[in-house]
Design a protein around this motif. Sequence first.
Motif, PDB file in Angstrom:
ATOM      1  N   PRO A  44       0.723  -1.293   0.096  1.00  0.00           N
ATOM      2  CA  PRO A  44       0.104  -0.031   0.079  1.00  0.00           C
ATOM      3  C   PRO A  44       0.746   1.242  -0.062  1.00  0.00           C
ATOM      4  O   PRO A  44       0.365   2.493  -0.363  1.00  0.00           O
TER       5      PRO A  44
ATOM      6  N   ASP B 146      -7.098  -5.616  -2.655  1.00  0.00           N
ATOM      7  CA  ASP B 146      -7.734  -4.307  -2.489  1.00  0.00           C
ATOM      8  C   ASP B 146      -8.109  -3.480  -3.679  1.00  0.00           C
ATOM      9  O   ASP B 146      -7.144  -2.777  -4.130  1.00  0.00           O
TER      10      ASP B 146
ATOM     11  N   ASP C  82      -7.342   3.348  -7.555  1.00  0.00           N
ATOM     12  CA  ASP C  82      -7.100   4.883  -7.357  1.00  0.00           C
ATOM     13  C   ASP C  82      -5.495   4.922  -7.929  1.00  0.00           C
ATOM     14  O   ASP C  82      -5.083   5.699  -8.417  1.00  0.00           O
TER      15      ASP C  82
ATOM     16  N   LEU D 118      -8.327   0.352  -3.779  1.00  0.00           N
ATOM     17  CA  LEU D 118      -7.055   1.006  -3.555  1.00  0.00           C
ATOM     18  C   LEU D 118      -6.180   0.964  -5.058  1.00  0.00           C
ATOM     19  O   LEU D 118      -5.754   1.662  -5.527  1.00  0.00           O
TER      20      LEU D 118
END
Length: 394
Positions: free
Chosen positions: A208, A299, A305, A302
């Motif tokens: 992340p 995810d 994005d 995310l």
Amino acid sequence: MISSLLPRLEHVGIAVADAAPVRTLYRRLLGTLPYKVEEVQDQGVATHFIAAGAAKLELLEALHDDSPIARHVARRGEGLHHLAFEVADLAAHMERLREAGFRLLQDEPQPGADGKRIVFLHPKDTHGVLVEFCESQPALPPPTRVAVPGGSLAVYSWGSADRPPLVLLHGAAGSTPTETAVLARALAPHFHIAALDFAGHGASDVFPDDALTADRFVADVQAVLEAFGWPAAHAFGFSMGGYIAAELARRHPDQVERLAVHASNAFWDEALVAQMNARLQPDALPARVQAQLDHVHRDWRLLFDRMRTFVAGLPALSDVADRLQAIQQPTLVTAADQDDLFPLQSALDLHAHLPDSRLGVLPGTRHGIAHVSVPALAELLHAHFLPEAARSFG
Ligand code: ZN
């Protein structure tokens, strides 16, 4: 242990001298044409599948005179060739049949048409009718993990280690199971294949805190090459994967032998960025698609994005033409003629700028590997990567 599922009639194999009139016959009888034609090179046969209720008909047409089907037709004429029964656990049934005294024509399950693994019984043990047992291949091999700084990538592998190495790269916000796996299955007889999920994608770790960049994805591929012990490999990429494969070929020419890209674009403008990023808006997607993405990525919101940021950065590449000119590897550029994301001009531009390039155009209206004929694309790739093995179509 044998599964409780009883063998089920899966298909009836019918040997034909020439499929064309028999296709017409079954269209007249059943009102339907074959839904699929598939060549099984090991058997020298083209299989034409016709849906017929719970089971199907499999027309078997010899590809050459040495095919067992050619010999069968020469000796016994056209007609019933075999019955095929599907089981959930072929290995267990092979053991059961051997213990019951049946002779099997193969010691190990063989690759058959339609994603099956198959084995035949000796017809002398089955009152003159050739009997096949088959099982559906698992959709995907379980991925192995390849360590990279801060986590690991999921890598799926097909084919035998004595075959030429080939890496398959999926597109932006895609994954191996949803994009490149279908191609891997078609190419598995000819290559040792590694198909990775890029960082943040599919079953790979999310990372992340890392930006998802071309540098990052190129390093992902290099980590996989190293883990597989491949100094170099052939490289195929779909869409963004094509961009990454091309960047690997340009930056590290010693690591890529031959290159292929499908449905890929190199020259970005603001309109194309907007169109691409419109597809990466999580809340604009139907609930059904969102639910699917929950299963594809760890995810995905995310990821979407981060990939919008990735795409927005693409037009900054002002030296795209120079970059492409620097790629020396023989390259195959393929595209669907009516791709709804990248127009055919994208492929023509790539083809024009790559110094050693061939172009293949397939019918298709959607942006995706499965929206063109996968056997046709696999055939082009096979001939490109292994030109010495390419068959003539005479
Ligand atoms: Zn069969």
